[in-house]
Scaffold this motif. Structure first.
Motif, mmCIF file in Angstrom:
data_model
loop_
_atom_site.group_PDB
_atom_site.id
_atom_site.type_symbol
_atom_site.label_atom_id
_atom_site.label_comp_id
_atom_site.label_asym_id
_atom_site.label_seq_id
_atom_site.Cartn_x
_atom_site.Cartn_y
_atom_site.Cartn_z
ATOM 1 N N THR A 251 -6.879 3.855 -1.127
ATOM 2 C CA THR A 251 -6.014 2.704 -0.860
ATOM 3 C C THR A 251 -6.274 2.125 0.524
ATOM 4 N N VAL A 252 -6.431 2.999 1.531
ATOM 5 C CA VAL A 252 -6.713 2.527 2.883
ATOM 6 C C VAL A 252 -8.049 1.791 2.925
ATOM 7 N N MET B 132 -3.633 13.294 -3.812
ATOM 8 C CA MET B 132 -2.952 12.393 -2.884
ATOM 9 C C MET B 132 -3.869 11.964 -1.738
ATOM 10 N N VAL B 133 -4.680 12.895 -1.237
ATOM 11 C CA VAL B 133 -5.619 12.533 -0.171
ATOM 12 C C VAL B 133 -6.624 11.508 -0.677
ATOM 13 N N ALA C 143 1.971 9.394 -5.942
ATOM 14 C CA ALA C 143 2.495 10.747 -5.746
ATOM 15 C C ALA C 143 3.424 11.152 -6.882
ATOM 16 N N ALA D 292 0.832 -1.210 0.000
ATOM 17 C CA ALA D 292 0.000 0.000 0.000
ATOM 18 C C ALA D 292 0.865 1.258 0.000
ATOM 19 N N ALA D 293 1.911 1.278 0.823
ATOM 20 C CA ALA D 293 2.790 2.451 0.868
ATOM 21 C C ALA D 293 3.490 2.660 -0.471
ATOM 22 N N ALA E 99 -4.805 8.179 -1.118
ATOM 23 C CA ALA E 99 -4.489 7.564 0.185
ATOM 24 C C ALA E 99 -5.744 6.970 0.827
ATOM 25 N N LEU E 100 -6.846 7.722 0.828
ATOM 26 C CA LEU E 100 -8.083 7.228 1.418
ATOM 27 C C LEU E 100 -8.625 6.021 0.661
ATOM 28 N N ASN F 247 2.353 1.885 -3.415
ATOM 29 C CA ASN F 247 1.375 2.413 -4.367
ATOM 30 C C ASN F 247 1.085 3.886 -4.118
ATOM 31 N N ILE F 248 1.007 4.286 -2.847
ATOM 32 C CA ILE F 248 0.762 5.699 -2.551
ATOM 33 C C ILE F 248 1.944 6.554 -3.018
#
Length: 412
Positions: free
Chosen positions: A165-166, A158-159, A141, A133-134, A162-163, A136-137
Motif C-alpha cells: 500500500t505504501v 500485514m507487513v 487486517a 491508505a490507513a 502495508a508495504l 485499507n490496511i
C-alpha cells in the motif's frame, strides 16, 4: 452560562464531515473534463489490471472455500468495481471508500481497490490519501483475521499489505508531484509570456511619451514664435511695407527652422535608444540663439549667469537645463506677453546647477488671440528633471509674476 462570543468557533457539523471529506479538492473543471487519448489508454490499462488482480484473488479464495453463493456475490461485486473504474477520476474518494468497505468480504475487488488507491494518491492531497491508505490496511487486517492466508502468517501478511500500500501511495504521489510541476512550469511560461507582452506595451507607451515630449519641446517654442509674428501682422496691417516684409521673412525663417527641427527630432526618434542618447539634442551652448529668437519676437529677455565654472555640466543635465529655459520662454510668450523675462544660471561642479526663468507680472490684458496651451509642458518637463535626478518647482508670485526653476546635479 453559554458563551456566545464571536471568538469561539461553532463545533463542526458531524453529518456534513464525511461529504466534505469525499469531495475534497474536487473542482468543476475536473468533474466535467473530457478524456484525452492518453486518458483512454490509461483507463483501459487500469481496467485490465483490475480484472487480472481480481481474478487472481477470486481464484485463490475459491480454491480454499469452494464456489459458494458468497463467491457468486463476490464475483458480481468485483465486476461492478472494475466497471466503476471508468468514473474513478470524477469520484476517486467516493469509489475508494466504497471499495474499501466491499474489500472486507470481496477478494475480487482487490485489483480495482489497488487502482483506486493509486488514483486517490494522484488526484488528492496527502491527508485524504493517508486516510484511504490507513482504512485499507485496517480492512486488510480484519480480512486476514477472518480468512487467514495458507501461505503466510497474519503478521507477514500485514507487513506485505502495508508495504504494498505504501508503495502504491508513493508512486501515486510521485505522479501527482510531477503533474503539479508540469502545471507550474506551464503557468510560469504563461506568466512569462504575459509579462513579455506587458513589457512590450510599456516600451511602446514610453516611446509614445518620448515622441510627445520631444515634439512638444521643439514645436511649442517654434510655433509660439510664429504666432507672435503673425499676430503682429494681424494687428498692424498699416505698417510700412519694409516692416511687413521683414516680419514675413521672420515668419518664413521660423517656419523653415520649425521644419528643420521636426526633421531632426524624427531622425533622433528613429535612431535606436542606445545610439540616440544626446544625438541632435540642444544644450546650454545654444542659449544665445534661443534668447536671440525670443528677442526678435519682441520679448525682453535678460540672462544672469553666475556659474562658478566655465565647463559644461553632464549631457543629460545640460539638455534638461536648456529644455527648462525653452519651456519657460514659451510659457511667458503664451501667458504673459510683453513682460520682462529673467533667465538665471548658477552653481558649479559639486554644488549642482541652478536654473530659473522668471517673468514679471502681466500689466495689460491679453488679447483673445493669445497662444493656446495644453498644460502638458510642465508635466513633461518634470519627467525630464526627475530622470536627471533633479528637483523642479514652479510657483506664482504675490505680485503676479511666475517663476520656473530647477536644481540639477552637477558632480565634480
Amino acid at each position: 452560562m453559554n458563551d456566545t462570543s464571536p471568538s469561539r468557533r461553532p463545533s463542526p457539523d458531524l453529518p456534513g464531515l464525511l461529504p466534505a471529506l469525499l469531495t475534497a479538492d474536487v473542482s468543476p473543471a475536473e468533474r466535467h473534463a473530457r478524456r484525452s487519448p492518453r486518458d483512454w489508454a490509461v483507463d483501459v490499462a487500469a481496467f485490465l489490471i483490475a480484472i487480472v488482480f481480481g481474478i487472481l484473488g477470486f481464484v485463490e479464495v475459491v480454491q480454499v472455500d469452494g464456489f459458494t453463493w458468497l463467491r457468486i456475490v463476490d464475483l458480481a461485486v468485483g465486476a461492478s468495481a472494475c466497471v466503476a473504474l471508468w468514473w474513478r477520476r470524477r469520484w476517486p474518494v467516493h469509489l475508494a471508500v466504497i471499495m474499501t468497505v466491499a474489500g472486507l468480504f470481496s477478494p475480487a475487488t482487490s485489483g480495482a481497490l489497488v487502482v483506486m488507491i493509486f488514483t486517490v494518491a494522484v488526484h488528492r492531497r496527502f491527508p485524504v490519501v493517508a486516510g484511504i491508505a490507513a482504512a485499507n490496511i485496517l480492512g486488510a487486517a480484519l480480512y486476514f483475521r477472518i480468512y487467514p492466508s495458507p501461505d503466510m502468517s497474519w503478521p507477514a501478511s500485514m507487513v506485505f499489505i502495508a508495504l504494498f500500500t505504501v508503495a502504491i501511495v508513493a508512486w501515486g504521489m510521485f505522479v501527482r508531484a510531477r503533474r503539479q510541476l508540469v502545471i507550474s512550469l506551464r503557468e510560469r511560461a504563461r506568466q512569462a509570456e504575459s509579462e513579455a507582452h506587458l513589457r512590450v506595451e510599456q516600451a511602446r507607451h514610453r516611446e509614445r511619451e518620448r515622441i510627445a515630449r520631444e515634439m512638444h519641446d521643439v514645436l511649442a517654442h517654434r510655433l509660439s514664435l510664429l504666432s507672435v509674428h503673425a499676430n503682429a501682422l494681424e494687428y498692424r496691417p498699416d505698417a510700412p511695407p519694409e516692416d511687413l516684409a521683414r516680419v514675413s521673412g521672420v515668419i518664413r525663417e521660423s517656419a523653415h527652422q520649425a521644419l528643420q527641427d521636426l526633421r531632426e527630432v524624427i531622425g533622433v526618434l528613429r535612431t535606436p535608444a542606445q545610439r540616440a542618447d544626446g544625438a541632435g539634442q540642444p544644450a546650454l551652448e545654444e542659449l544665445t540663439s534661443l534668447v536671440t529668437e525670443s528677442t526678435q519676437a519682441g520679448m525682453d529677455v535678460t540672462v544672469v549667469d553666475t556659474r562658478t565654472d566655465e565647463g559644461d555640466p553632464p549631457p543629460l543635465v545640460d539638455r534638461c537645463a536648456y529644455r527648462l529655459i525653452q519651456e519657460g520662454l514659451t510659457n511667458a510668450r503664451k501667458h504673459a506677453p510683453g513682460t520682462a523675462v529673467t533667465i538665471s544660471l548658477g552653481g558649479g561642479p559639486g554644488e549642482g546647477l541652478r536654473v530659473s526663468v522668471h517673468n514679471a507680472p502681466l500689466r495689460r490684458h491679453v488679447a483673445d488671440g493669445s497662444i493656446p496651451g495644453a498644460g502638458t509642458g510642465l508635466v513633461g518637463l518634470r519627467e525630464r528633471v526627475d530622470l536627471a535626478g533633479g528637483l523642479l518647482s514652479h510657483r506664482s508670485l504675490p505680485d503676479g509674476g511666475f517663476t520656473l526653476s530647477a536644481e540639477l546635479p552637477w558632480p565634480r
